[in-house]
Design a protein around this motif. Structure first.
Motif, PDB file in Angstrom:
ATOM      1  N   TYR A  27      -6.738  -1.579   0.503  1.00 44.00           N
ATOM      2  CA  TYR A  27      -7.956  -1.890  -0.134  1.00 44.00           C
ATOM      3  C   TYR A  27      -8.927  -0.814   0.525  1.00 44.00           C
ATOM      4  O   TYR A  27      -9.803  -0.363  -0.139  1.00 44.00           O
ATOM      5  CB  TYR A  27      -8.625  -3.331   0.246  1.00 44.00           C
ATOM      6  N   TRP A  28      -8.785  -0.597   1.859  1.00 41.15           N
ATOM      7  CA  TRP A  28      -9.796   0.324   2.560  1.00 41.15           C
ATOM      8  C   TRP A  28      -9.294   1.762   2.361  1.00 41.15           C
ATOM      9  O   TRP A  28     -10.274   2.696   2.352  1.00 41.15           O
ATOM     10  CB  TRP A  28     -10.101  -0.008   3.984  1.00 41.15           C
ATOM     11  N   GLY A  29      -8.068   1.997   2.309  1.00 38.31           N
ATOM     12  CA  GLY A  29      -7.500   3.390   2.301  1.00 38.31           C
ATOM     13  C   GLY A  29      -7.085   3.883   0.847  1.00 38.31           C
ATOM     14  O   GLY A  29      -8.075   3.831   0.071  1.00 38.31           O
ATOM     15  N   GLY A  30      -5.942   4.141   0.577  1.00 39.31           N
ATOM     16  CA  GLY A  30      -5.439   5.108  -0.405  1.00 39.31           C
ATOM     17  C   GLY A  30      -5.154   4.027  -1.384  1.00 39.31           C
ATOM     18  O   GLY A  30      -4.344   2.967  -1.302  1.00 39.31           O
ATOM     19  N   PHE A  31      -5.831   3.704  -2.771  1.00 39.25           N
ATOM     20  CA  PHE A  31      -5.186   2.923  -3.845  1.00 39.25           C
ATOM     21  C   PHE A  31      -4.214   3.725  -4.433  1.00 39.25           C
ATOM     22  O   PHE A  31      -3.350   3.278  -5.280  1.00 39.25           O
ATOM     23  CB  PHE A  31      -6.172   2.791  -4.842  1.00 39.25           C
ATOM     24  N   GLY A  32      -3.900   5.044  -4.019  1.00 35.60           N
ATOM     25  CA  GLY A  32      -2.810   6.010  -4.493  1.00 35.60           C
ATOM     26  C   GLY A  32      -1.435   5.331  -4.303  1.00 35.60           C
ATOM     27  O   GLY A  32      -0.729   5.798  -4.834  1.00 35.60           O
ATOM     28  N   LYS A  33      -1.503   4.791  -2.958  1.00 38.75           N
ATOM     29  CA  LYS A  33       0.239   4.167  -2.892  1.00 38.75           C
ATOM     30  C   LYS A  33       0.091   2.828  -2.813  1.00 38.75           C
ATOM     31  O   LYS A  33      -0.738   2.111  -2.487  1.00 38.75           O
ATOM     32  CB  LYS A  33       0.476   4.660  -1.531  1.00 38.75           C
ATOM     33  N   PRO A  34       1.317   2.189  -3.608  1.00 40.95           N
ATOM     34  CA  PRO A  34       1.401   0.851  -3.914  1.00 40.95           C
ATOM     35  C   PRO A  34       1.818   0.410  -2.415  1.00 40.95           C
ATOM     36  O   PRO A  34       2.199   0.859  -1.397  1.00 40.95           O
ATOM     37  CB  PRO A  34       2.824   0.913  -4.585  1.00 40.95           C
ATOM     38  N   PRO A  35       1.315  -0.818  -2.496  1.00 39.54           N
ATOM     39  CA  PRO A  35       1.411  -1.524  -0.903  1.00 39.54           C
ATOM     40  C   PRO A  35       2.842  -1.636  -0.815  1.00 39.54           C
ATOM     41  O   PRO A  35       3.673  -2.103  -1.749  1.00 39.54           O
ATOM     42  CB  PRO A  35       0.570  -3.024  -1.080  1.00 39.54           C
ATOM     43  N   ARG A  36       3.118  -1.722   0.307  1.00 40.71           N
ATOM     44  CA  ARG A  36       4.623  -2.325   0.815  1.00 40.71           C
ATOM     45  C   ARG A  36       4.709  -3.502   0.327  1.00 40.71           C
ATOM     46  O   ARG A  36       3.658  -4.562   0.336  1.00 40.71           O
ATOM     47  CB  ARG A  36       4.755  -2.231   2.231  1.00 40.71           C
ATOM     48  N   SER A  37       5.945  -4.146   0.169  1.00 37.92           N
ATOM     49  CA  SER A  37       6.019  -5.238  -0.523  1.00 37.92           C
ATOM     50  C   SER A  37       5.554  -6.619   0.534  1.00 37.92           C
ATOM     51  O   SER A  37       5.005  -7.347   0.120  1.00 37.92           O
ATOM     52  CB  SER A  37       7.712  -5.854  -0.466  1.00 37.92           C
ATOM     53  N   HIS A  38       5.807  -6.411   1.862  1.00 41.47           N
ATOM     54  CA  HIS A  38       5.280  -7.508   2.740  1.00 41.47           C
ATOM     55  C   HIS A  38       3.515  -7.239   2.891  1.00 41.47           C
ATOM     56  O   HIS A  38       2.997  -8.021   3.656  1.00 41.47           O
ATOM     57  CB  HIS A  38       6.050  -7.428   3.829  1.00 41.47           C
TER      58      HIS A  38
END
Ligand SMILES: *[C@@H]1O[C@H](CO)[C@@H](O)[C@H](O)[C@H]1NC(C)=O
Ligand SMILES: *[C@@H]1O[C@H](CO)[C@@H](O)[C@H](O)[C@H]1NC(C)=O
Length: 617
Positions: A603-614
């Motif tokens: 949310y606060w950083g890059g939207f560029g990278k998909p979140p890790r699954s957990h």
């Protein structure tokens, strides 16, 4: 045809309410001002409406306990950060000289785990620890939430406790830095005796007398580029914002790597540099090396946090003629930048914290992060015990000022940084700061917003949900809300709506002294729109029309209550993004969670990278 007509008439009357007083922007933005009042001093609503946009006069009474975590056992006399909850302060109660970083991914503090950064130049990604140290390997197999907890076992010291000597690590909790990594490199940090356990101190203070503070609402202590610092940097510090913040606003997040390279010979492993990362740094101004000794707080820290605090206190002393003792803000917990600790606080205790412990993840136990979040979540609905009182009669909201706010692509409010717009706002804040303390806190307008939200949040959500599948039931639901305001022997729609809209408001007589005040006008505008819509439901012909009307209303109101989890278990918290944690999904759909991560979320950083699954709930 009839429904079409009603839709038009509803829309026009809604527009008319707003247009009628369009010269008063606090009616135009009534929904936002209503929500600012409702969310003020509450961790929940302020986390969602994280850019705030309002400034209030706040009082902390005498004899309130406040906390500070540090590596020093000497009482602090100058400018410092103070937390309202010990759990918040304890994050910063860390030994100055931790052991060298592990390579197993366990050294990352909450807010600095590089794995969740976009490693290709996302806004918060290009930090020196990523370049200088190999990234930690993926979390070990096993339940992901468990590894999440382990990863934050050694948070480095305080992000933001400054004000004494040359502690370079004071702001390094944030994503830009890995304090322990620096400790390993720079001899200045190697004064701890061999074998001595690192430890920190939890300072407990009490207010000697009431504190008079400026409260900047939203997540105003979140060192993010999303607008959380707009009011401080563009309004309060309009003439002299932290240079770093200006630079970041212009070019994006600073790559500290360059600084580090220039000023201290690298000694750590040197992974490949991604040259592309530096492109945004071209033409950047020179920032003094972080190790330079200076008087007073350093410029350092994420987004110029040290300098910001220093300049806010200068402002308090000069422009506000020493009538303001500090700035009240919020991140994961409420905090005060108190300009003169010696003047306002008595020491209650200075206690050594558990060695190498004290914050999220410290006790080698993933329960610590949750414990911290529980302390944060305990204040979702307010700071409690009257520890802070706001003056709702005289606050300054940028929403109430023509053109002061625009909405960015993610529909968050941002300050329009133009001197001719900002100057009168600054004047209004100054007038508020210099106002004589009347001793009378005035009406608690927040309590009135609570009455409105408590009465209507559920019916509106139910009507907008689409779960009612009969027009008759839909109308009955709306009717239940309106019935008390109807004289069935003498129907008069306009009168019914007015009765409904003033239910919780004080006198609406023309002489009403409350009229013209942002609080009264915005609450009245909101209840008028709300009551008018519910009243109009009686006239609709199709369910679809009703649902769409109520969805429009719900979206306009934007009550943060609607994002609250319903009924988390004892070992869970309703988790939402509070800087630096959380994902975009957490923002849209906060959920009960028993394992939480303090690491920087998407949310606060890059939207560029998909979140890790957990990262997902
Ligand atoms: C603050 O003042 C007290 C009393 O004057 C003194 O003992 C203490 O060392 C000072 N603290 C710092 C950090 O200078
Ligand atoms: C806001 O505008 C002022 C005046 O033009 C400027 O000095 C300042 O640097 C701007 N602030 C930011 C954060 O860009």
């Amino acid at each position: 045809m009839k429904s079409f007509f009603i839709l038009i008439s509803l829309t026009t009357s809604l527009a008319a309410i707003i247009h009628k007083r369009a010269e008063r922007p606090h009616v135009q933005n009534a929904n936002h001002i209503f929500n600012a009042i409702h969310s003020s001093m509450r961790q929940w609503g302020s986390s969602l409406n994280h850019n705030g946009m309002s400034v209030f006069l706040a009082t902390v009474p005498q004899d309130v306990e406040l906390y500070h975590g540090t590596d020093s056992e000497t009482r602090i006399n100058g400018t410092e950060w103070l937390a309202f909850e010990p759990e918040h302060a304890m994050i910063f109660a860390r030994g100055r000289h931790g052991p060298p970083p592990d390579r197993d991914g366990e050294r990352y503090p909450p807010g600095s785990h590089p794995q969740s950064h976009d490693s290709h130049g996302g806004p918060q990604s290009d930090h020196e620890h990523e370049d200088r140290y190999p990234p930690p390997p993926s979390p070990p197999p096993g339940p992901p939430d468990q590894s999440e907890g382990q990863r934050f076992q050694h948070p480095p010291p305080p992000p933001h406790h400054f004000g004494h000597e040359e502690d370079e690590r004071r702001n390094e909790w944030e994503p830009e830095h890995l304090g322990d990594a620096l400790a390993e490199q720079r001899p200045i940090f190697q004064s701890r005796a061999e074998g001595e356990e690192p430890h920190g101190y939890l300072h407990t203070y009490r207010t000697k007398h009431p504190l008079r503070l400026l409260y900047v609402d939203g997540q105003s202590a979140a060192k993010s580029e999303k607008g959380t610092l707009d009011v401080q940097d563009m309004v309060l510090l309009h003439q002299n914002p932290p240079e770093e913040a200006v630079f970041v606003a212009k070019y994006g997040m600073i790559d500290r790597h360059e600084d580090a390279d220039r000023h201290s010979p690298p000694s750590g492993p040197q992974p490949n540099h991604d040259k592309e990362k530096y492109s945004r740094g071209q033409g950047r101004p020179h920032f003094p090396p972080r190790s330079e000794k200076r008087l007073g707080p350093p410029h350092g820290g994420p987004l110029g946090e040290g300098q910001r605090a220093e300049r806010l206190c200068q402002l308090a002393q000069t422009e506000y003629e020493d009538r303001i003792d500090g700035i009240l803000r919020m991140e994961g917990g409420f905090e005060i930048i108190l300009c003169d600790m010696a003047k306002h606080l008595d020491v209650i205790s200075i206690a050594r914290t558990k060695p190498d412990a004290g914050g999220p993840g410290p006790g080698r136990d993933d329960g610590d992060m949750l414990a911290y979040y529980r302390a944060v979540a305990a204040r979702y609905d307010g700071i409690g015990a009257g520890r802070v009182t706001l003056d709702y009669e005289n606050f300054v909201s940028l929403f109430a000022i023509d053109n002061a706010v625009f909405f960015d692509e993610s529909r968050r409010p941002r300050v329009r940084n133009e001197t001719k717009i900002v100057a009168p706002v600054k004047e209004a804040i100054k007038a508020m700061a210099l106002k004589d303390a009347s001793g009378d806190v005035g009406k608690n307008w927040q309590a009135i917003t609570d009455m409105v939200v408590a009465r209507y949040a559920d019916p509106i959500a139910y009507l907008a949900s689409g779960e009612l599948n009969q027009l008759h039931d839909f109308k009955a639901e709306a009717d239940h809300a309106m019935r008390p305001f109807i004289d069935y022997g003498d129907r008069n729609t306009a009168r019914e709506i007015e009765r409904c809209s003033i239910q919780h408001l004080p006198s609406t007589a023309p002489s009403n002294a409350n009229q013209g005040k942002p609080a009264y006008d915005s609450i009245h505008a909101v209840t008028s729109v709300l009551c008018r819509t519910l009243s109009a439901v009686g006239e609709i012909d199709t369910l679809a029309h009703g649902v769409s009307m109520l969805r429009g209303l719900k979206s306009w109101l934007g009550w943060t209550t609607w994002k609250r989890c319903r009924g988390c278990a004892e070992h869970e918290v309703c988790f939402l993004p509070i800087w630096p944690a959380g994902s975009a999904e957490d923002f849209e759909h906060p959920q009960c969670r028993s394992h939480v991560s303090g690491g920087p979320g998407t949310y606060w950083g890059g939207f560029g990278k998909p979140p890790r699954s957990h990262d997902r709930p």
